[in-house]
Write an enzyme that holds these catalytic residues in place. Sequence first.
Site, PDB file in Angstrom:
ATOM      1  N   GLY B  71     -79.356  79.878 -82.757  1.00  0.00           N
ATOM      2  CA  GLY B  71     -80.229  78.606 -82.003  1.00  0.00           C
ATOM      3  C   GLY B  71     -80.650  79.202 -80.613  1.00  0.00           C
ATOM      4  CG  ASN B 151     -77.481  69.148 -77.176  1.00  0.00           C
ATOM      5  OD1 ASN B 151     -78.648  68.934 -76.733  1.00  0.00           O
ATOM      6  ND2 ASN B 151     -76.607  69.756 -76.655  1.00  0.00           N
ATOM      7  CD  GLN B 179     -77.111  69.258 -82.239  1.00  0.00           C
ATOM      8  OE1 GLN B 179     -76.595  68.445 -83.277  1.00  0.00           O
ATOM      9  NE2 GLN B 179     -76.321  70.126 -81.915  1.00  0.00           N
ATOM     10  CB  SER B 199     -78.369  77.127 -85.046  1.00  0.00           C
ATOM     11  OG  SER B 199     -77.214  78.004 -84.641  1.00  0.00           O
ATOM     12  CG  HIS B 201     -72.980  77.190 -85.720  1.00  0.00           C
ATOM     13  ND1 HIS B 201     -72.463  76.401 -84.767  1.00  0.00           N
ATOM     14  CD2 HIS B 201     -73.998  77.638 -84.869  1.00  0.00           C
ATOM     15  CE1 HIS B 201     -72.811  76.195 -83.551  1.00  0.00           C
ATOM     16  NE2 HIS B 201     -73.876  77.254 -83.701  1.00  0.00           N
ATOM     17  CB  THR B 237     -78.295  96.246 -89.559  1.00  0.00           C
ATOM     18  OG1 THR B 237     -78.517  97.862 -89.393  1.00  0.00           O
ATOM     19  CG2 THR B 237     -78.088  96.393 -91.105  1.00  0.00           C
ATOM     20  CB  CYS B 325     -63.305  67.542 -66.485  1.00  0.00           C
ATOM     21  SG  CYS B 325     -63.459  66.531 -65.068  1.00  0.00           S
TER      22      CYS B 325
HETATM   23  C1  LIG Z   1     -80.196  71.473 -79.296  1.00  0.00           C
HETATM   24  C2  LIG Z   1     -79.372  72.897 -79.391  1.00  0.00           C
HETATM   25  N1  LIG Z   1     -80.112  73.864 -79.028  1.00  0.00           N
HETATM   26  C3  LIG Z   1     -79.671  75.185 -79.054  1.00  0.00           C
HETATM   27  C4  LIG Z   1     -78.356  75.305 -79.381  1.00  0.00           C
HETATM   28  C5  LIG Z   1     -77.733  76.615 -79.368  1.00  0.00           C
HETATM   29  O1  LIG Z   1     -77.518  77.145 -80.564  1.00  0.00           O
HETATM   30  P1  LIG Z   1     -76.235  78.461 -81.000  1.00  0.00           P
HETATM   31  O2  LIG Z   1     -75.124  77.884 -80.060  1.00  0.00           O
HETATM   32  O3  LIG Z   1     -76.251  78.508 -82.132  1.00  0.00           O
HETATM   33  O4  LIG Z   1     -76.997  79.424 -80.201  1.00  0.00           O
HETATM   34  C6  LIG Z   1     -77.482  74.058 -79.882  1.00  0.00           C
HETATM   35  C7  LIG Z   1     -75.999  74.335 -79.983  1.00  0.00           C
HETATM   36  O5  LIG Z   1     -75.324  74.968 -79.334  1.00  0.00           O
HETATM   37  C8  LIG Z   1     -78.084  72.937 -79.590  1.00  0.00           C
HETATM   38  O6  LIG Z   1     -77.479  71.971 -79.940  1.00  0.00           O
HETATM   39  C1  LIG Z   2     -77.153 105.227 -83.546  1.00  0.00           C
HETATM   40  C2  LIG Z   2     -77.290 103.699 -83.727  1.00  0.00           C
HETATM   41  N1  LIG Z   2     -77.492 102.973 -82.683  1.00  0.00           N
HETATM   42  C3  LIG Z   2     -77.751 101.813 -82.898  1.00  0.00           C
HETATM   43  C4  LIG Z   2     -78.080 101.145 -84.284  1.00  0.00           C
HETATM   44  C5  LIG Z   2     -78.368  99.689 -84.598  1.00  0.00           C
HETATM   45  O1  LIG Z   2     -77.214  99.026 -84.818  1.00  0.00           O
HETATM   46  P1  LIG Z   2     -77.463  97.580 -85.443  1.00  0.00           P
HETATM   47  O2  LIG Z   2     -78.324  97.893 -86.717  1.00  0.00           O
HETATM   48  O3  LIG Z   2     -76.434  97.193 -85.982  1.00  0.00           O
HETATM   49  O4  LIG Z   2     -78.312  96.778 -84.731  1.00  0.00           O
HETATM   50  C6  LIG Z   2     -77.795 102.086 -85.403  1.00  0.00           C
HETATM   51  C7  LIG Z   2     -77.422 101.653 -86.708  1.00  0.00           C
HETATM   52  O5  LIG Z   2     -78.504 101.111 -87.385  1.00  0.00           O
HETATM   53  C8  LIG Z   2     -77.302 103.261 -85.174  1.00  0.00           C
HETATM   54  O6  LIG Z   2     -77.218 104.342 -86.061  1.00  0.00           O
HETATM   55  S1  FES Z   3     -62.275  68.917 -63.656  1.00  0.00           S
HETATM   56 FE1  FES Z   3     -62.114  67.186 -62.401  1.00  0.00          FE
HETATM   57  S2  FES Z   3     -60.073  67.108 -61.549  1.00  0.00           S
HETATM   58 FE2  FES Z   3     -60.343  68.500 -63.239  1.00  0.00          FE
END
Ligand SMILES: Cc1ncc(COP(=O)(O)O)c(C=O)c1O
Ligand SMILES: Cc1ncc(COP(=O)(O)O)c(C=O)c1O
Ligand code: FES
Lengths: 386, 386, 123, 123
Positions: B71, B151, B179, B199, B201, B237, B325
């Site tokens: 997200g 959220n 969300q 997102s 998860h 990738t 907190c």
């Molecule tokens: C409203 C909203 N936007 C963005 C995010 C960011 O998503 P992610 O943590 O998967 O990067 C979240 C959750 O953390 C969210 O609740």
């Molecule tokens: C030398 C090198 N750098 C960067 C990358 C990029 O990695 P990724 O595809 O996991 O983002 C690759 C593979 O694709 C690579 O062989």
């Molecule tokens: S975060 Fe407020 S007293 Fe601990």
Amino acid sequence: MERIYFDHSATTPVDREVAKVMLEYMTEKFGNPSSVHSFGRETRKAVEEARSSVAALLGAAANEIFFTSGGTESDNLALKGIAFANRKKGNHIITTAVEHHAILHACEYLEKQGFTVTYLPVDENAMVSVEDVKNAITDKTILISVMFANNEVGTIQPIKEIGQLAKEKKIYFHTDAVQAVGNCHIDVNELNIDVLSLSGHKIYGPKGIGAIYIRKGVKIESTQHGGSQERKLRPGTENVPGIVGLGKAAELAKIELDQRISHLTNLRDKLINGIQEKISDIKLNGHKEIRLPGNVNISFFYVEGESLLLNLDLKGIAASSGSACTSGSLDPSHVLLAMGLTHEVAHGSLRLSLGRGNTEADVNYCLEVLPQILERLRSMSPLNAN
Amino acid sequence: MERIYFDHSATTPVDREVAKVMLEYMTEKFGNPSSVHSFGRETRKAVEEARSSVAALLGAAANEIFFTSGGTESDNLALKGIAFANRKKGNHIITTAVEHHAILHACEYLEKQGFTVTYLPVDENAMVSVEDVKNAITDKTILISVMFANNEVGTIQPIKEIGQLAKEKKIYFHTDAVQAVGNCHIDVNELNIDVLSLSGHKIYGPKGIGAIYIRKGVKIESTQHGGSQERKLRPGTENVPGIVGLGKAAELAKIELDQRISHLTNLRDKLINGIQEKISDIKLNGHKEIRLPGNVNISFFYVEGESLLLNLDLKGIAASSGSACTSGSLDPSHVLLAMGLTHEVAHGSLRLSLGRGNTEADVNYCLEVLPQILERLRSMSPLNAN
Amino acid sequence: MYTEKVMDHFTNPRNVGEIENANGVGEVGNAKCGDIMRIYLDVQDDIIKDVKFKTFGCGAAIATSSMVTELVMGKTLDEALKISNDAVAEALDGLPPAKMHCSNLAADALHEAIKDYISKKGK
Amino acid sequence: MYTEKVMDHFTNPRNVGEIENANGVGEVGNAKCGDIMRIYLDVQDDIIKDVKFKTFGCGAAIATSSMVTELVMGKTLDEALKISNDAVAEALDGLPPAKMHCSNLAADALHEAIKDYISKKGK
Ligand SMILES: Cc1ncc(COP(=O)(O)O)c(C=O)c1O
Ligand SMILES: Cc1ncc(COP(=O)(O)O)c(C=O)c1O
Ligand code: FES
Ligand code: FES
């Protein structure tokens, strides 16, 4: 038909143990590490353990490791993060002509933002010269980025020497070690590396996860904005299964490193020697000795890479090529061209990248099949006659 | 001790079916989708099928879906990608004060790059007014970004009306639906949405994967540079297991949507009503009806959120809070403050976010435990005396 | 990626080779990717009696080469000249978008070979 | 996140409550996070005979409050004044870095209560 996988530089299968621990963190221990409750605390702990495992593989401290979504993101973060954070000190970056596109295209982007980039040439073995690096340094240079090992031809660069140079000149040194991690001994302190990129799926870990090592004290800013994860350098809910999987993969890499190197080197040399014996009019690309243990890259004159790949695939062998016909673009591999190969020869390149699961039987089968395919394709080629 | 998970807005467990298909694409079908060979072709196919599943959930076309790492990245790409690509048209962005930090901090970054951002206020229910959006528009406005559902307090914004307005004014409209997806009916065409973030998860899919819907024709540039994956908009990738998992999760969300909404709404209302009956001096945060089906957010006067969470955790209940907190920062939730809550009341907020695995028994247990905890904490509070 | 027909023509290309006493030969290099194709014709009474090809190129290049030879075998020169790049791609049940340029190779080489025959005949 | 000792003092806080005829009361609000703590003292002959607290705050705030009351119970005012924030955190086997500011709450409230006692006595 049995399939033989000779494309480990493109990606690797996830190790069974890695997959097992990931599964656990997907369905059972699924908490968000930022949460206060027990679900969150157990994943926080796992994330920090994984951080230590990755650090251990590189000789780094755990708090010098940050998780990203992969090698490309690590490379982008390294270049842009350091460039923008150090703009006041200078605007010059040094890299090489044979880097991965993640580096090259990030550099092109930075050029549009007012940075100047020197793309160093390489010799016929794809090796960059330390002297060239030295001569390229100006008083505006803030970053040197040289890949550890080339993903196409396997050549390993003089990292330690470049790192030493950068250290003396007080310039940050980044290395894209996506291909080297798990295949080479790497100690960031010994090798004078300030920043290093790695990717999970190249070391029997998961896709979609990577890491960046950032030496304590390096000035860098984030490229993605949001929550306070990864000490705000890389916000977004942590990819816990990915992180845990990468941690496990790093652990295995550390334990198995010597064994992997000797196994791969042995198979690689068998394959190279076999091909040289059985097939004429070829050229080994990349440095003869100073190369990744699992990398074989050979140009077969008069034939084109994609048709070679397709024929191998029909025989159950998975490989890759630097041919234009296999790439999204229409130019053959920029790496092979930078090494001085002609378009035609670059076109006929074949990369066989070996992995820990490969056996001598795989190599022998390939050595049996390849000459037949070459004969067939060459008989069809208009270039062969002469 | 049995554990009850009431923190589905933070993250959700991965569905068993999702995990199963991911496992298959980690260990068996592990190829790089960019590869020519059979390992690559089978994962390319799976990636494109997942794209169609995500598109189907939103009423979009498959080629309008791009995969990201989550997200946060989708939000960053939406804002920065559109801002930089349309800079010539204008430099004004409209958003709200109650967005996720991924939006707010991306906006702050853009302000440093020369953009002007209007952060619209919300009413006491966290609702933004369409009239306010309208009045904020200038001839420099290039983008309106309003989250679909909050959220923290669950309030659902008037998306369709804002979308309509944006459409009339020819301004791009982005919504952070992280969300809302899987919890609300969403059809991007009906709702006039140009760009949407989601997102994995949060919908029983994997962490570390997300997607962005981009209506055909929207001008946007990439924020990450590298290979030509995701039509160059998002290089790196492909996270195949993540993508396949997200596809499966989207499929399930589509099938189960109505059932999930009624199940969650039922539990949510039981929980809210029960708390209102059993505990005095409380305040329901967020809109009473126009809220996420699984969101309960209540401030308990005189007590502080983290100590509430820890006590719940000791009783096996996982929840979250808008208390300073519990956050990395030292201010209580910006959302609660924007709604006009005092620091003290914001401090005592508790979010219970329900998911499809929760039961009435879970709700009843919580209703049994919560009053005891409140009594205990309130007896310790210096604020309670009056 | 490739259709069954493409794979069929790629794995079992028709009419590969040279014609020793060809009376029309055309060679083109694909400007886009650098691939090369050569077509040999044996033309008798304006009819293509025999045709063969040699190709240095991708799977699509080989398959389109093979297909184009099949399409023109026995055809008159006029008919052969009408065969377009699209027709070749269609006969193969289509090519991936990134590979459409490959079909140029085959049709262009054919047209060059016919031109060669005509210019030689003219002498 | 929290040590066992913190969790012990959080779940079973010592000396919670008020002292009806306290001769020293101190209240502080934590400027950083907005949390509040009140300490009640019963001082006799410069010795802290009894001490109680009330806290609106996080787990660390409650635990440090409890710990500080335990640390000063029966101590002379001089000894009590020497108790620092760090000492409280240490007695709990440490606090997470982000929570170190919470320990201020407890020590500060104690010192305020002692000051209150002294100023009242002065009158
Ligand atoms: C409203 C909203 N936007 C963005 C995010 C960011 O998503 P992610 O943590 O998967 O990067 C979240 C959750 O953390 C969210 O609740
Ligand atoms: C030398 C090198 N750098 C960067 C990358 C990029 O990695 P990724 O595809 O996991 O983002 C690759 C593979 O694709 C690579 O062989
Ligand atoms: S975060 Fe407020 S007293 Fe601990
Ligand atoms: S002919 Fe070169 S890519 Fe097909």
